[in-house]
Write a protein that holds these residues in place. Structure first.
Motif, PDB file in Angstrom:
ATOM      1  N   GLN A 310       0.799  -1.228   0.000  1.00  0.00           N
ATOM      2  CA  GLN A 310       0.000   0.000   0.000  1.00  0.00           C
ATOM      3  C   GLN A 310       0.830   1.276   0.000  1.00  0.00           C
ATOM      4  OE1 GLN A 310      -2.031  -1.243   3.566  1.00  0.00           O
ATOM      5  NE2 GLN A 310      -1.063   0.336   4.810  1.00  0.00           N
ATOM      6  N   ALA A 311       2.163   1.147   0.151  1.00  0.00           N
ATOM      7  CA  ALA A 311       2.995   2.356   0.148  1.00  0.00           C
ATOM      8  C   ALA A 311       3.117   2.872  -1.282  1.00  0.00           C
ATOM      9  CB  ALA A 311       4.376   2.036   0.709  1.00  0.00           C
ATOM     10  N   ILE A 312       3.117   4.197  -1.430  1.00  0.00           N
ATOM     11  CA  ILE A 312       3.303   4.767  -2.779  1.00  0.00           C
ATOM     12  C   ILE A 312       4.729   5.294  -2.908  1.00  0.00           C
ATOM     13  CG2 ILE A 312       0.883   5.325  -3.187  1.00  0.00           C
ATOM     14  CD1 ILE A 312       1.499   8.248  -2.441  1.00  0.00           C
ATOM     15  N   ASP A 313       5.220   5.332  -4.154  1.00  0.00           N
ATOM     16  CA  ASP A 313       6.582   5.853  -4.347  1.00  0.00           C
ATOM     17  C   ASP A 313       6.540   7.386  -4.443  1.00  0.00           C
ATOM     18  OD1 ASP A 313       5.736   6.477  -6.915  1.00  0.00           O
ATOM     19  OD2 ASP A 313       6.761   4.790  -7.859  1.00  0.00           O
ATOM     20  N   PHE A 314       7.719   7.981  -4.566  1.00  0.00           N
ATOM     21  CA  PHE A 314       7.811   9.442  -4.528  1.00  0.00           C
ATOM     22  C   PHE A 314       7.123  10.104  -5.719  1.00  0.00           C
ATOM     23  CE2 PHE A 314      11.922   9.424  -1.755  1.00  0.00           C
ATOM     24  CZ  PHE A 314      11.162   8.986  -0.673  1.00  0.00           C
ATOM     25  N   GLU A 315       7.199   9.401  -6.842  1.00  0.00           N
ATOM     26  CA  GLU A 315       6.587   9.967  -8.054  1.00  0.00           C
ATOM     27  C   GLU A 315       5.069  10.093  -7.866  1.00  0.00           C
ATOM     28  OE1 GLU A 315       6.381   8.531 -12.587  1.00  0.00           O
ATOM     29  OE2 GLU A 315       8.198   7.920 -11.510  1.00  0.00           O
ATOM     30  N   GLU A 316       4.509   9.015  -7.326  1.00  0.00           N
ATOM     31  CA  GLU A 316       3.054   9.013  -7.096  1.00  0.00           C
ATOM     32  C   GLU A 316       2.683  10.036  -6.014  1.00  0.00           C
ATOM     33  OE1 GLU A 316       0.859   7.688  -8.869  1.00  0.00           O
ATOM     34  OE2 GLU A 316      -0.904   7.084  -7.707  1.00  0.00           O
ATOM     35  N   LEU A 317       3.541  10.174  -5.006  1.00  0.00           N
ATOM     36  CA  LEU A 317       3.275  11.155  -3.945  1.00  0.00           C
ATOM     37  C   LEU A 317       3.263  12.572  -4.537  1.00  0.00           C
ATOM     38  CD1 LEU A 317       2.902  11.670  -0.847  1.00  0.00           C
ATOM     39  CD2 LEU A 317       5.381  11.949  -0.718  1.00  0.00           C
ATOM     40  N   GLU A 318       4.222  12.819  -5.401  1.00  0.00           N
ATOM     41  CA  GLU A 318       4.312  14.146  -6.010  1.00  0.00           C
ATOM     42  C   GLU A 318       3.072  14.429  -6.884  1.00  0.00           C
ATOM     43  OE1 GLU A 318       8.178  15.028  -7.393  1.00  0.00           O
ATOM     44  OE2 GLU A 318       7.521  16.797  -8.517  1.00  0.00           O
ATOM     45  N   ARG A 319       2.665  13.413  -7.599  1.00  0.00           N
ATOM     46  CA  ARG A 319       1.476  13.564  -8.437  1.00  0.00           C
ATOM     47  C   ARG A 319       0.249  13.861  -7.560  1.00  0.00           C
ATOM     48  NH1 ARG A 319      -0.411   8.694 -12.241  1.00  0.00           N
ATOM     49  NH2 ARG A 319      -2.232   9.724 -13.107  1.00  0.00           N
ATOM     50  N   LEU A 320       0.183  13.148  -6.450  1.00  0.00           N
ATOM     51  CA  LEU A 320      -0.922  13.334  -5.503  1.00  0.00           C
ATOM     52  C   LEU A 320      -0.936  14.778  -4.978  1.00  0.00           C
ATOM     53  CD1 LEU A 320      -1.497  10.796  -2.584  1.00  0.00           C
ATOM     54  CD2 LEU A 320      -1.891  13.206  -2.278  1.00  0.00           C
ATOM     55  N   VAL A 321       0.237  15.266  -4.565  1.00  0.00           N
ATOM     56  CA  VAL A 321       0.325  16.625  -4.022  1.00  0.00           C
ATOM     57  C   VAL A 321      -0.090  17.632  -5.096  1.00  0.00           C
ATOM     58  CG1 VAL A 321       1.943  18.400  -3.175  1.00  0.00           C
ATOM     59  CG2 VAL A 321       2.103  16.054  -2.316  1.00  0.00           C
ATOM     60  N   ASN A 322       0.394  17.448  -6.315  1.00  0.00           N
ATOM     61  CA  ASN A 322       0.047  18.383  -7.396  1.00  0.00           C
ATOM     62  C   ASN A 322      -1.449  18.373  -7.677  1.00  0.00           C
ATOM     63  OD1 ASN A 322       2.666  19.189  -7.721  1.00  0.00           O
ATOM     64  ND2 ASN A 322       3.116  17.677  -9.315  1.00  0.00           N
ATOM     65  N   GLU A 323      -2.046  17.195  -7.641  1.00  0.00           N
ATOM     66  CA  GLU A 323      -3.484  17.117  -7.934  1.00  0.00           C
ATOM     67  C   GLU A 323      -4.312  17.728  -6.809  1.00  0.00           C
ATOM     68  OE1 GLU A 323      -4.411  13.127  -9.258  1.00  0.00           O
ATOM     69  OE2 GLU A 323      -3.221  13.400 -11.085  1.00  0.00           O
ATOM     70  N   ILE A 324      -3.859  17.520  -5.562  1.00  0.00           N
ATOM     71  CA  ILE A 324      -4.564  18.165  -4.427  1.00  0.00           C
ATOM     72  C   ILE A 324      -4.463  19.683  -4.599  1.00  0.00           C
ATOM     73  CG2 ILE A 324      -4.426  18.646  -1.926  1.00  0.00           C
ATOM     74  CD1 ILE A 324      -5.647  15.936  -2.273  1.00  0.00           C
ATOM     75  N   ASN A 325      -3.285  20.171  -4.945  1.00  0.00           N
ATOM     76  CA  ASN A 325      -3.116  21.615  -5.122  1.00  0.00           C
ATOM     77  C   ASN A 325      -4.011  22.152  -6.226  1.00  0.00           C
ATOM     78  OD1 ASN A 325      -1.372  21.797  -2.996  1.00  0.00           O
ATOM     79  ND2 ASN A 325       0.486  21.645  -4.260  1.00  0.00           N
ATOM     80  N   LYS A 326      -4.192  21.349  -7.272  1.00  0.00           N
ATOM     81  CA  LYS A 326      -5.083  21.765  -8.355  1.00  0.00           C
ATOM     82  C   LYS A 326      -6.524  21.834  -7.824  1.00  0.00           C
ATOM     83  CE  LYS A 326      -3.107  19.948 -12.361  1.00  0.00           C
ATOM     84  NZ  LYS A 326      -3.074  18.741 -13.178  1.00  0.00           N
ATOM     85  N   LEU A 327      -6.895  20.795  -7.066  1.00  0.00           N
ATOM     86  CA  LEU A 327      -8.254  20.787  -6.501  1.00  0.00           C
ATOM     87  C   LEU A 327      -8.489  22.010  -5.634  1.00  0.00           C
ATOM     88  CD1 LEU A 327      -9.253  17.240  -5.154  1.00  0.00           C
ATOM     89  CD2 LEU A 327     -10.373  18.609  -6.902  1.00  0.00           C
ATOM     90  N   LYS A 328      -7.443  22.405  -4.888  1.00  0.00           N
ATOM     91  CA  LYS A 328      -7.583  23.564  -3.990  1.00  0.00           C
ATOM     92  C   LYS A 328      -7.918  24.841  -4.745  1.00  0.00           C
ATOM     93  CE  LYS A 328      -4.694  22.165  -0.089  1.00  0.00           C
ATOM     94  NZ  LYS A 328      -3.430  22.352   0.635  1.00  0.00           N
ATOM     95  N   THR A 329      -7.548  24.918  -6.003  1.00  0.00           N
ATOM     96  CA  THR A 329      -7.845  26.136  -6.751  1.00  0.00           C
ATOM     97  C   THR A 329      -9.282  26.147  -7.285  1.00  0.00           C
ATOM     98  OG1 THR A 329      -7.128  25.238  -8.885  1.00  0.00           O
ATOM     99  CG2 THR A 329      -5.426  26.306  -7.533  1.00  0.00           C
ATOM    100  N   ILE A 330      -9.918  24.986  -7.295  1.00  0.00           N
ATOM    101  CA  ILE A 330     -11.304  24.991  -7.826  1.00  0.00           C
ATOM    102  C   ILE A 330     -12.364  24.638  -6.775  1.00  0.00           C
ATOM    103  CG2 ILE A 330     -10.774  24.641 -10.282  1.00  0.00           C
ATOM    104  CD1 ILE A 330     -11.264  21.617  -9.803  1.00  0.00           C
ATOM    105  N   LEU A 331     -11.969  24.012  -5.668  1.00  0.00           N
ATOM    106  CA  LEU A 331     -12.957  23.625  -4.642  1.00  0.00           C
ATOM    107  C   LEU A 331     -12.619  24.180  -3.283  1.00  0.00           C
ATOM    108  CD1 LEU A 331     -13.733  19.822  -5.167  1.00  0.00           C
ATOM    109  CD2 LEU A 331     -15.297  21.711  -5.479  1.00  0.00           C
TER     110      LEU A 331
END
Ligand code: PEP
Ligand code: MN
Length: 331
Positions: A310-331
């Motif tokens: 269930q652990a994610i690698d750094f690439e996936e973590l970075e993608r997750l952070v970027n997508e959350i940041n994108k969500l923050k601009t619209i929701l």
């Protein structure tokens, strides 16, 4: 029953109440909670009714199973500070790290990645609750020291799960926050002791088969003991679903927002047991109004000493952070 004495309650009304209790020979304890005073009377139905009649203007909680953690006791959202470095309860925050604390080198690699992504709280298990006694049980004291050194070096806050209240003194030296794991949600002695022996934040995970009310009653044990810094963490339930380790109950976040002022975070790692689901479930946690997520990450996930699936690698973590940041601009 609990009677709330807030700054809106007049001095006269308070002394009238105390006189009433004295005259009736009712034993009570008085304590400060969440900027108010609470007069706590052990349940006595007859007295309760008389009190409610005599003091119609006072806020009384007579049949409630949890009071201090309830939205009725405090309307405003609680915001919990982690060692002066991070707040949970306002913006959506990410807590990340390995399931278990590993070597200092791996921990530093993880901390470096977290700080580069703006993540300021690192997690890592030390005394591990493993289902099989033959599985890796954690590095215990040594793990706490490694976690401590890493968090100091990178100036981030740390959190680790505690299994035994005899270890509170040791943990208090090394961690900035405690985690009470799913298996211990109803370990009332542990909850009571964490309530009275530390003021550091407690992340209280939901038991795999606990109702929301049971979970809130567990939080009440901690707060009653005197520690108001509680964060609830949804981590999935045992259900008939056979394609996930647990079924993440995201609806609990929505239900809890009405019932409690405490922040609620979500653990999509244990909530699914599958690294391919962690990012999407994190985004979904944001959408339902969670205050953050608790995620397992590792530089080489499949080599994790515990929970490798269930652990994610750094690439996936970075993608997750970027997508959350994108969500923050619209929701
Ligand atoms: C953990 O966070 O590593 C853990 C053991 O979680 P849970 O208590 O939710 O199973
Ligand atoms: Mn784990």
């Amino acid at each position: 029953m609990i009677i709330k004495i807030s700054n809106k309650t007049s001095k006269e009304e308070t002394s009238k109440l105390l006189e009433f209790l004295l005259k009736k020979g009712i034993k009570y304890t008085k304590n400060d909670y969440l900027n108010s005073q609470a007069i706590i009377i052990e349940d006595n139905h007859f007295i309760n009714n008389e009190l409610i009649e005599a003091f119609p203007n006072l806020e009384m909680f007579s049949n409630d199973k949890y009071v201090l953690v309830s939205r009725a006791f405090q309307k405003e959202d609680s915001v919990i500070n982690f060692a002066g470095r991070e707040n949970i309860g306002k913006d959506f925050k990410i807590i990340a790290g390995p399931c278990s604390v590993e070597t200092p080198k791996i921990m530093e690699e993880i901390a470096e990645k977290l700080t580069s992504l703006g993540i300021n709280i690192i997690r890592g298990g030390t005394y591990k609750p493993r289902t099989s006694p033959y599985d890796f049980q954690g590095q215990k004291s040594q793990g706490l020291k490694i976690l401590f050194e890493t968090s100091k070096k990178y100036n981030i806050a740390s959190v680790s799960e505690i299994l035994d209240y005899n270890l509170i003194e040791e943990y208090d030296k090394y961690v900035d926050a405690y985690q009470v794991g799913a298996r211990n949600m109803q370990n009332y002695e542990l909850l009571r002791e964490l309530g009275s022996k530390t003021k550091k934040p407690i992340i209280l995970k939901r038991g795999p088969s606990a109702t929301i009310d049971e979970w809130l009653m567990s939080a009440e044990y901690i707060m009653l003991g005197g520690n108001e810094n509680i964060i609830l963490c949804e981590r999935g339930l045992k259900t008939i679903s056979d394609k996930t380790r647990n079924t993440l109950d995201l609806s609990s976040v929505i239900a809890l927002k009405e019932l409690t002022h405490l922040p609620i975070i979500v653990d999509p790692s244990h909530g699914s047991g599958r690294r391919d689901m962690v990012r999407a479930l994190s985004l979904a946690s944001y959408v339902v109004g969670a205050n953050g997520v608790l995620i397992e990450t590792h530089p080489e996930p499949e080599k994790s000493l515990s929970d490798p699936f269930q652990a994610i690698d750094f690439e996936e973590l970075e993608r997750l952070v970027n997508e959350i940041n994108k969500l923050k601009t619209i929701l």
